[in-house]
Design an enzyme around this catalytic site. Sequence first.
Site, PDB file in Angstrom:
ATOM      1  N   TYR A 144      33.988  11.453  99.690  1.00 46.24           N
ATOM      2  CA  TYR A 144      35.416  11.069  99.454  1.00 46.24           C
ATOM      3  C   TYR A 144      35.442   9.642  98.690  1.00 46.24           C
ATOM      4  CZ  TYR A 144      36.140  15.155 102.455  1.00 46.24           C
ATOM      5  OH  TYR A 144      35.749  16.396 102.794  1.00 46.24           O
TER       6      TYR A 144
ATOM      7  N   HIS B 225      35.152   9.753  55.382  1.00 42.69           N
ATOM      8  CA  HIS B 225      33.978   9.048  54.801  1.00 42.69           C
ATOM      9  C   HIS B 225      33.003   9.848  53.822  1.00 42.69           C
ATOM     10  CE1 HIS B 225      35.440   6.182  57.701  1.00 42.69           C
ATOM     11  NE2 HIS B 225      34.733   5.150  57.192  1.00 42.69           N
TER      12      HIS B 225
ATOM     13  N   GLU C 109      22.227  14.993  89.724  1.00 38.57           N
ATOM     14  CA  GLU C 109      21.010  15.393  90.058  1.00 38.57           C
ATOM     15  C   GLU C 109      20.759  16.531  88.842  1.00 38.57           C
ATOM     16  OE1 GLU C 109      20.568  16.597  93.991  1.00 38.57           O
ATOM     17  OE2 GLU C 109      21.308  14.552  94.719  1.00 38.57           O
TER      18      GLU C 109
ATOM     19  N   GLU D 108      36.722  21.106  81.282  1.00 39.12           N
ATOM     20  CA  GLU D 108      37.044  21.974  82.034  1.00 39.12           C
ATOM     21  C   GLU D 108      37.253  21.558  83.418  1.00 39.12           C
ATOM     22  OE1 GLU D 108      34.306  21.463  80.228  1.00 39.12           O
ATOM     23  OE2 GLU D 108      34.894  23.097  78.259  1.00 39.12           O
TER      24      GLU D 108
ATOM     25  N   GLU E 191      36.622   4.935  87.408  1.00 33.57           N
ATOM     26  CA  GLU E 191      35.896   5.558  86.418  1.00 33.57           C
ATOM     27  C   GLU E 191      36.490   6.211  85.184  1.00 33.57           C
ATOM     28  OE1 GLU E 191      32.156   7.453  87.870  1.00 33.57           O
ATOM     29  OE2 GLU E 191      31.858   8.600  85.928  1.00 33.57           O
TER      30      GLU E 191
ATOM     31  N   ALA F 251      22.644  19.526  90.119  1.00 34.75           N
ATOM     32  CA  ALA F 251      24.241  19.460  90.498  1.00 34.75           C
ATOM     33  C   ALA F 251      24.512  18.066  89.489  1.00 34.75           C
ATOM     34  CB  ALA F 251      24.182  19.304  91.856  1.00 34.75           C
TER      35      ALA F 251
ATOM     36  N   HIS G 182      30.254  19.043 102.348  1.00 41.27           N
ATOM     37  CA  HIS G 182      30.748  17.693 101.803  1.00 41.27           C
ATOM     38  C   HIS G 182      30.198  16.596 102.517  1.00 41.27           C
ATOM     39  CE1 HIS G 182      34.031  20.382 100.150  1.00 41.27           C
ATOM     40  NE2 HIS G 182      33.377  19.544  98.796  1.00 41.27           N
TER      41      HIS G 182
HETATM   42  C1  LIG Z   1      24.536   9.515  78.721  1.00 44.07           C
HETATM   43  C2  LIG Z   1      24.847  10.161  80.191  1.00 44.07           C
HETATM   44  C3  LIG Z   1      25.266   9.004  81.148  1.00 44.07           C
HETATM   45  C4  LIG Z   1      25.369   9.459  82.384  1.00 44.07           C
HETATM   46  N1  LIG Z   1      25.596   8.397  83.373  1.00 44.07           N
HETATM   47  C5  LIG Z   1      25.371   8.730  84.752  1.00 44.07           C
HETATM   48  C6  LIG Z   1      25.547   7.833  85.697  1.00 44.07           C
HETATM   49  O1  LIG Z   1      25.428   6.674  85.478  1.00 44.07           O
HETATM   50  N2  LIG Z   1      25.460   8.461  86.989  1.00 44.07           N
HETATM   51  C7  LIG Z   1      25.920   9.713  87.607  1.00 44.07           C
HETATM   52  O2  LIG Z   1      25.776   9.846  88.525  1.00 44.07           O
HETATM   53  N3  LIG Z   1      25.864  10.549  86.391  1.00 44.07           N
HETATM   54  C8  LIG Z   1      25.642  10.264  85.067  1.00 44.07           C
HETATM   55  N4  LIG Z   1      26.035  11.090  84.280  1.00 44.07           N
HETATM   56  C9  LIG Z   1      26.155  12.495  84.499  1.00 44.07           C
HETATM   57  C10 LIG Z   1      27.338  12.950  84.120  1.00 44.07           C
HETATM   58  O3  LIG Z   1      28.590  12.468  84.883  1.00 44.07           O
HETATM   59  C11 LIG Z   1      27.301  14.787  84.159  1.00 44.07           C
HETATM   60  O4  LIG Z   1      26.561  14.903  83.061  1.00 44.07           O
HETATM   61  C12 LIG Z   1      28.501  15.351  84.303  1.00 44.07           C
HETATM   62  O5  LIG Z   1      29.209  15.093  85.318  1.00 44.07           O
HETATM   63  C13 LIG Z   1      28.169  16.857  83.861  1.00 44.07           C
HETATM   64  O6  LIG Z   1      27.322  17.533  84.890  1.00 44.07           O
HETATM   65  P1  LIG Z   1      26.055  18.302  84.206  1.00 44.07           P
HETATM   66  O7  LIG Z   1      25.449  17.340  83.182  1.00 44.07           O
HETATM   67  O8  LIG Z   1      25.217  18.565  85.432  1.00 44.07           O
HETATM   68  O9  LIG Z   1      26.824  19.592  83.705  1.00 44.07           O
HETATM   69  P2  LIG Z   1      26.950  20.916  84.436  1.00 44.07           P
HETATM   70  O10 LIG Z   1      27.792  20.649  85.803  1.00 44.07           O
HETATM   71  O11 LIG Z   1      25.892  21.840  84.663  1.00 44.07           O
HETATM   72  O12 LIG Z   1      28.272  21.450  83.558  1.00 44.07           O
HETATM   73  C14 LIG Z   1      27.855  21.896  82.147  1.00 44.07           C
HETATM   74  C15 LIG Z   1      29.182  22.254  81.392  1.00 44.07           C
HETATM   75  O13 LIG Z   1      29.741  23.218  82.094  1.00 44.07           O
HETATM   76  C16 LIG Z   1      31.072  23.314  82.159  1.00 44.07           C
HETATM   77  N5  LIG Z   1      31.593  23.643  83.535  1.00 44.07           N
HETATM   78  C17 LIG Z   1      31.218  22.971  84.582  1.00 44.07           C
HETATM   79  N6  LIG Z   1      31.670  23.461  85.420  1.00 44.07           N
HETATM   80  C18 LIG Z   1      32.797  24.022  85.147  1.00 44.07           C
HETATM   81  C19 LIG Z   1      33.807  24.655  85.807  1.00 44.07           C
HETATM   82  N7  LIG Z   1      34.167  24.575  87.186  1.00 44.07           N
HETATM   83  N8  LIG Z   1      34.735  25.590  85.084  1.00 44.07           N
HETATM   84  C20 LIG Z   1      34.684  25.454  83.735  1.00 44.07           C
HETATM   85  N9  LIG Z   1      33.599  25.213  82.971  1.00 44.07           N
HETATM   86  C21 LIG Z   1      32.721  24.223  83.889  1.00 44.07           C
HETATM   87  C22 LIG Z   1      31.590  21.999  81.416  1.00 44.07           C
HETATM   88  O14 LIG Z   1      31.879  22.310  80.021  1.00 44.07           O
HETATM   89  C23 LIG Z   1      30.340  21.266  81.531  1.00 44.07           C
HETATM   90  O15 LIG Z   1      30.031  20.445  80.401  1.00 44.07           O
HETATM   91  C24 LIG Z   1      25.633  10.861  82.742  1.00 44.07           C
HETATM   92  C25 LIG Z   1      25.715  11.878  81.687  1.00 44.07           C
HETATM   93  C26 LIG Z   1      25.123  11.583  80.369  1.00 44.07           C
HETATM   94  C27 LIG Z   1      24.925  12.425  79.374  1.00 44.07           C
END
Ligand SMILES: Cc1cc2nc3c(=O)[nH]c(=O)nc-3n(C[C@H](O)[C@H](O)[C@H](O)COP(=O)(O)OP(=O)(O)OC[C@H]3O[C@@H](n4cnc5c(N)ncnc54)[C@H](O)[C@@H]3O)c2cc1C
Length: 377
Positions: free
Chosen positions: A233, A338, A129, A367, A242, A132, A179
């Site tokens: 869960y 390249h 979302e 992370e 995945e 989140a 949860h």
């Molecule tokens: C092209 C694309 C396709 C996707 N497809 C799907 C899909 O089909 N369905 C779906 O549900 N989701 C999908 N996603 C979502 C994807 O799984 C999330 O982007 C990912 O889980 C990270 O969540 P966020 O983008 O909210 O980053 P955030 O949760 O905001 O985190 C940002 C960054 O902070 C750091 N971080 C976060 N938590 C911690 C921690 N605890 N400790 C240290 N560092 C931390 C990491 O470096 C992370 O990259 C997709 C994303 C992209 C970009």
Amino acid sequence: MDSIYLTPEHELLREQVARFIAREVEPHALAWEEAGFTPREVLRKMGDAGLLGLMYESAHGGAEADALTNLVFAEALSQSTFGGFIITVLVHTDMASPHLHHAGSAAQKAKYMPGVTSGRTITAVGITEPGAGSDVAGMRTTARREGDHWVLNGTKLFITNGVRGDLYFIAAKTGSARHAMSMFIVEKGTPGFTVGRSLHKGGWSSSDTAELVFDDCRIPADHLLGEENRGFYSVMKNFQTERIALAAMAVGHATQALRLTLDHVRDRQAFGSSLFDKQAVRQRIAMLDAKTRAARQFTYHCAWRVTQGHDVVQEVSMLKALTGELVNEVVQGCQQFHGGMGYMRGMPIERLWRDARVLAIGGGATEVMLDEVAKRY
Ligand SMILES: Cc1cc2nc3c(=O)[nH]c(=O)nc-3n(C[C@H](O)[C@H](O)[C@H](O)COP(=O)(O)OP(=O)(O)OC[C@H]3O[C@@H](n4cnc5c(N)ncnc54)[C@H](O)[C@@H]3O)c2cc1C
């Protein structure tokens, strides 16, 4: 066979997928990159070839294969240099539809699985979302029970296959505990459910990615997928499938980048000899190859452990962190050799470089994966 985990049947599957990619993907996929999606016709053809339900019951068009066979499929698919095509398929086979396979009732499977395995029904999974992503339990989308219906409200972001999907597996909060969430089946066209925006990305251009909006979206009570309040869960369980698929994709991209680069440096002349003749170049390639081959065997090992019924959460988290970072190291190193051509749009190495980036973020950022590893020491 280049792994102790592989059998002649695996080799045949790999060859079948390679032929499909050579015939149905590589000649056309540049146009899909421009269009921003992979045509649904491609999934239908894969379904007709028996490639979309490897792990599922034969009664629903599946092959009842194990996690190793499924990995062979994901890795073979990842021999394509079009990450957008690969992720379109892998979201369908390894990220969205496993929710139906693992948690669906007999009636839900009978209704939806034939469409999934035949490629007539394209699936998507909505967990992330705007507020989140990594913190799945922090989601705000809710589902409340009203008589014979559930009513969904909220927004999902970055949903692969979101624009062209037919069937969505959506996570929503169903209680006040952190949860307490459940999974739901939502069909395209349900009133109150709209595709908000189609998102433009830096890579994976031939996959569609959407924002999904649920505004008092009413779905029948029997569209609850699995047990009420146990969705968190289910999500964690499906992450294992995945993440192995994403690791296969990373290893596949790295292998292809090395193949392209070896061809290039053997051919390219500079300072009186080929680039391959420069020790600094060929030693760097050899090291990247060594890391890639090691990661590949680790990927097979994780899938094998799944087939043995072992708890693999720590290893799969390691695998996701390792391969997500490694593919970026390999692809960037390969792009370097390249030269300027590696930075030009349309060059496979340039596309691999853009496509690799998200493999360290999506499906569990590095992370977050390393924390999952450390928690289990
Ligand atoms: C092209 C694309 C396709 C996707 N497809 C799907 C899909 O089909 N369905 C779906 O549900 N989701 C999908 N996603 C979502 C994807 O799984 C999330 O982007 C990912 O889980 C990270 O969540 P966020 O983008 O909210 O980053 P955030 O949760 O905001 O985190 C940002 C960054 O902070 C750091 N971080 C976060 N938590 C911690 C921690 N605890 N400790 C240290 N560092 C931390 C990491 O470096 C992370 O990259 C997709 C994303 C992209 C970009």
